[in-house]
Design a protein around this motif. Structure first.
Motif, PDB file in Angstrom:
ATOM      1  N   ARG A 190       2.244 -39.313 -11.059  1.00 23.66           N
ATOM      2  CA  ARG A 190       3.566 -38.685 -10.962  1.00 23.66           C
ATOM      3  C   ARG A 190       3.818 -38.249  -9.528  1.00 23.66           C
ATOM      4  NH1 ARG A 190       3.740 -33.944 -14.821  1.00 23.66           N
ATOM      5  NH2 ARG A 190       5.921 -33.940 -14.250  1.00 23.66           N
ATOM      6  N   SER A 191       5.024 -38.443  -9.065  1.00 22.59           N
ATOM      7  CA  SER A 191       5.415 -38.077  -7.710  1.00 22.59           C
ATOM      8  C   SER A 191       5.644 -36.569  -7.630  1.00 22.59           C
ATOM      9  CB  SER A 191       6.682 -38.832  -7.325  1.00 22.59           C
ATOM     10  OG  SER A 191       7.043 -38.541  -6.009  1.00 22.59           O
ATOM     11  N   ASP A 195       1.166 -37.748  -4.836  1.00 26.10           N
ATOM     12  CA  ASP A 195       1.028 -38.347  -6.155  1.00 26.10           C
ATOM     13  C   ASP A 195      -0.109 -37.658  -6.902  1.00 26.10           C
ATOM     14  OD1 ASP A 195       1.713 -40.594  -7.987  1.00 26.10           O
ATOM     15  OD2 ASP A 195      -0.414 -41.045  -7.681  1.00 26.10           O
ATOM     16  N   ARG A 223       6.697 -29.234  -7.036  1.00 25.13           N
ATOM     17  CA  ARG A 223       7.938 -29.759  -7.615  1.00 25.13           C
ATOM     18  C   ARG A 223       7.723 -31.216  -8.018  1.00 25.13           C
ATOM     19  NH1 ARG A 223      13.471 -27.346  -5.961  1.00 25.13           N
ATOM     20  NH2 ARG A 223      12.895 -25.176  -6.194  1.00 25.13           N
ATOM     21  N   TRP A 224       7.870 -31.464  -9.306  1.00 23.73           N
ATOM     22  CA  TRP A 224       7.704 -32.815  -9.839  1.00 23.73           C
ATOM     23  C   TRP A 224       9.046 -33.527  -9.746  1.00 23.73           C
ATOM     24  CZ3 TRP A 224       2.756 -33.648 -10.377  1.00 23.73           C
ATOM     25  CH2 TRP A 224       1.923 -32.564 -10.614  1.00 23.73           C
ATOM     26  N   HIS A 225       9.036 -34.748  -9.231  1.00 24.22           N
ATOM     27  CA  HIS A 225      10.282 -35.472  -9.018  1.00 24.22           C
ATOM     28  C   HIS A 225      10.924 -35.916 -10.317  1.00 24.22           C
ATOM     29  CE1 HIS A 225       9.037 -36.467  -4.610  1.00 24.22           C
ATOM     30  NE2 HIS A 225       9.094 -35.181  -4.872  1.00 24.22           N
ATOM     31  N   ASP A 226      10.131 -36.069 -11.382  1.00 23.06           N
ATOM     32  CA  ASP A 226      10.721 -36.453 -12.662  1.00 23.06           C
ATOM     33  C   ASP A 226      11.222 -35.237 -13.444  1.00 23.06           C
ATOM     34  OD1 ASP A 226       8.357 -35.320 -13.485  1.00 23.06           O
ATOM     35  OD2 ASP A 226       7.537 -37.149 -14.368  1.00 23.06           O
ATOM     36  N   GLY A 227      10.919 -34.024 -12.979  1.00 22.24           N
ATOM     37  CA  GLY A 227      11.430 -32.807 -13.594  1.00 22.24           C
ATOM     38  C   GLY A 227      10.714 -32.351 -14.852  1.00 22.24           C
ATOM     39  N   ARG A 228       9.685 -33.075 -15.290  1.00 24.12           N
ATOM     40  CA  ARG A 228       8.979 -32.708 -16.520  1.00 24.12           C
ATOM     41  C   ARG A 228       7.891 -31.682 -16.231  1.00 24.12           C
ATOM     42  NH1 ARG A 228       6.266 -37.446 -18.939  1.00 24.12           N
ATOM     43  NH2 ARG A 228       5.890 -37.917 -16.771  1.00 24.12           N
ATOM     44  N   ASP A 257       4.121 -30.504 -17.058  1.00 26.46           N
ATOM     45  CA  ASP A 257       2.873 -31.080 -17.538  1.00 26.46           C
ATOM     46  C   ASP A 257       1.899 -29.956 -17.852  1.00 26.46           C
ATOM     47  OD1 ASP A 257       0.725 -32.633 -18.178  1.00 26.46           O
ATOM     48  OD2 ASP A 257       0.561 -33.620 -16.234  1.00 26.46           O
TER      49      ASP A 257
END
Length: 155
Positions: A97-98, A93, A21-26, A28
């Motif tokens: 990205r977090s 990380d 799960r990416w914290h920025d929601g994007r 990749d």
């Protein structure tokens, strides 16, 4: 005469179904299964040193990776699966990205992990459709493509 007995020992694996799960929601798309494998190798080396990395990394392989849903199936040896699991949990990380990595299923066979992956993949596409990240037709196409890819996994 010397009688030599050889016994075949089966290499026992664990299959870990993971959710990234990416914290920025994007999403990749540049993250492929080989990139994920490199990240895992680096993480094991950092957390368990050269001895732990040598023991764990000979058996680690990414069998499935879907960047849209963040689901992946990682194969590792039964004797080192806890170390690999630990490293994925400690990962915070990736490429600046977090991220939070959770292990959703720990299975001894690929078949059990496939069933869990199908279930979680369907839920992930429903969640993406509900959040508006994917439209109805794209969600159905993505879900069916993911199902075909999961069904075609080979040990």
């Amino acid at each position: 005469q010397v009688l030599v007995l050889t016994s075949m020992v089966r290499f026992k694996n664990r299959y870990l179904l993971t959710e990234w799960r990416w914290h920025d929601g994007r999403v990749d798309e540049s993250l492929t299964d080989s990139v994920i494998l490199g990240i895992l190798r680096q993480c094991v080396a950092v957390n368990f040193g050269d001895i732990g990395a040598g023991a764990a990394l000979s058996s680690v392989a990414v069998k499935y990776w879907n960047p849209a849903t963040g689901l992946g199936v990682v194969r590792c040896g039964r004797d080192v699966h806890r170390e690999v699991w630990c490293c994925m949990t400690l990962l915070r990380d990736v490429k600046g990205r977090s991220v939070t990595v959770r292990v959703l299923h720990n299975g001894g066979t690929l078949r059990s992990s496939q069933a869990a992956a199908l279930r979680h993949s369907k839920e992930a596409y429903e969640r993406l459709e509900k959040n508006g990240a994917v439209r109805g037709d794209a969600a159905k196409k993505g879900s069916s493509a993911a199902a075909r890819a999961i069904d075609s996994l080979q040990p």
